[in-house]
Every structure is written in C-alpha cells, then in structure tokens.
Design an enzyme around this catalytic site. Structure first.
Site: not given
Ligand code: DX5
Ligand code: ZN
Length: 214
Positions: A7, A32, A34, A36, A65, A67, A136, A171
């Site tokens: 990620s 990956h 993320d 948000m 991903h 969110m 998750m 994840d």
């Molecule tokens: C959390 C994200 C993850 C995050 C994982 O909301 O979706 O992808 O970056 O990070 P680690 O591996 O540090 O838990």
């Molecule tokens: Zn993620």
C-alpha cells in the site's frame, strides 16, 4: 501461491517517484492505492493526481481501494486515471450490484470490500458478479493498525461458498508473522503497508513476504 500488494499509503510522500520505482523493481505484484475521503473513513489520503503520477511509471497492476461515500460518481474517472482494479465498500453502496456492473463497464476489474463488522453473507448473492472480495482486517482509515483475527472466520466461511474465479484480498495489519497463515486460510492477495515501508529495506521485506506466500 499468493500475491503481495504494497500500500502506497505508507510510502514516503516526499519521494513517491522513488518508492514507485522501488516497487517496480521489487518482487511486489500490485500497487495498492488507498483513497480516503474524510467521510466514509476518518482520514483523507489522496486522489486522482497521485494515481495519475503512479500510472505514468507503474509496470504492475494498480489496485484502487475506494474508502469514499458515493463511489459510483467517480468510477470512470478512476479508470481513466489508471486503475486496473476498482474496489468499493459494500457499506457505501446502496445499489452494489449496479455499481459492480458500472466498474466492469469502465473496463476495470470490480472489487467489493467489507468492513470488519460486515458479514460475508451480506454479499453472498453477488460473489459471482464481482472479480475480487477485499476483507478488511482493520477498521479502514489508517495504516499501522493491529490485525483483527476475525478475518479468519470470514475466510473459513468463504471457503465453502466462494466461486472458483473469485480473488480474495486481505487488507490491514498484514505482516511477516501472519501472512503465511492468511494464505493457508484462502487469501489470494495480501495488502501490506507499514510492514513493508517501515523497515530498513522495503525491497528485502517484500522478498521475505514473497518467500513466505509465493
Ligand atoms: C487501511 C488501508 C490499508 C492500509 C494498510 O484503511 O485500506 O490498505 O494502508 O496498512 P497496514 O498494512 O499498515 O495495516
Ligand atoms: Zn486498502
């Protein structure tokens, strides 16, 4: 044999190009990404400009991903910005079946993510429609959180009902200690952020992951 998707949330944002190239050259399988929005999750990360910058250099599939609330508003734009896989949260989609079809129509693979408290049964009627199910193993929003073992129950449940072609991704809180067991329990793709980037040599750590899961 499983895939590793580091990620970039845990990358060095002052040196993103360097970290993208490090991942290209490493044994990592996917990027990956993320996204948000500060509404669906209590954090804001990044969006289209960072994805476009990644797309310019990425030599591996880009796994986005989302969110965010109302993800259906942005599917085509994420596809155009470079997403190969677009994952939406079931909790953010009142018309999830329609959103999956929309992602597929954009040309991307369609993923659906479940928060820790959302049962697998919520999406059992759509497992054949989606390309990937992302479970998750932390509450989404931040890297570096503690792994929630409840995901093993979900993997067990899935083992009885999953269609052959469904890809299952885990994840959150994935590290060198739990990656082997996750793959043995049925995970196909592991996301890892802090366990990769918060080490002296992310490239070597990726190699260690791949030895354990690949
Ligand atoms: C959390 C994200 C993850 C995050 C994982 O909301 O979706 O992808 O970056 O990070 P680690 O591996 O540090 O838990
Ligand atoms: Zn993620």
């Amino acid at each position: 044999m499983a895939l590793l998707a580091p990620s970039i949330l845990s990358a060095d944002f002052g040196n993103l190009q360097r970290d993208f190239e490090m991942l290209n050259e490493s044994k990592a399988d996917w990027f990956h990404v993320d996204v948000m929005d500060g509404v669906f999750v209590p954090n804001i990360s990044f969006g289209f400009p960072v994805l476009k910058a990644l797309k310019k250099v990425a030599q591996k599939p880009i796994d986005v991903h989302l969110m965010v609330v109302n993800p259906e508003k942005y599917i085509e734009e994420f596809r155009e910005a470079g997403a190969d896989i677009i994952t939406v949260h079931a909790e953010a989609c009142p018309h999830l079946h329609r959103t999956i079809q929309q992602i597929k129509a954009s040309g991307a693979k369609a993923g659906v993510s479940l928060n820790p408290h959302t049962p697998v049964s919520t999406v059992k009627h759509l497992l054949a429609d989606m390309d990937m199910l992302l479970l998750m193993s932390v509450n989404p929003g931040f890297g570096g959180q503690k792994f929630l073992p409840l995901v093993y129950d979900k993997l067990e449940e899935l083992s009885h009902i999953r269609p052959k072609n469904l890809v299952v991704e885990i994840d959150g809180g994935v590290d060198l200690n739990n990656c082997g067991q996750l793959v043995q329990s049925g995970a196909d793709v592991l996301v890892a952020g802090s366990a990769v980037f918060n080490t002296d040599s992310p490239t070597e750590t990726i190699g260690k992951f791949k030895q354990l899961i690949g």
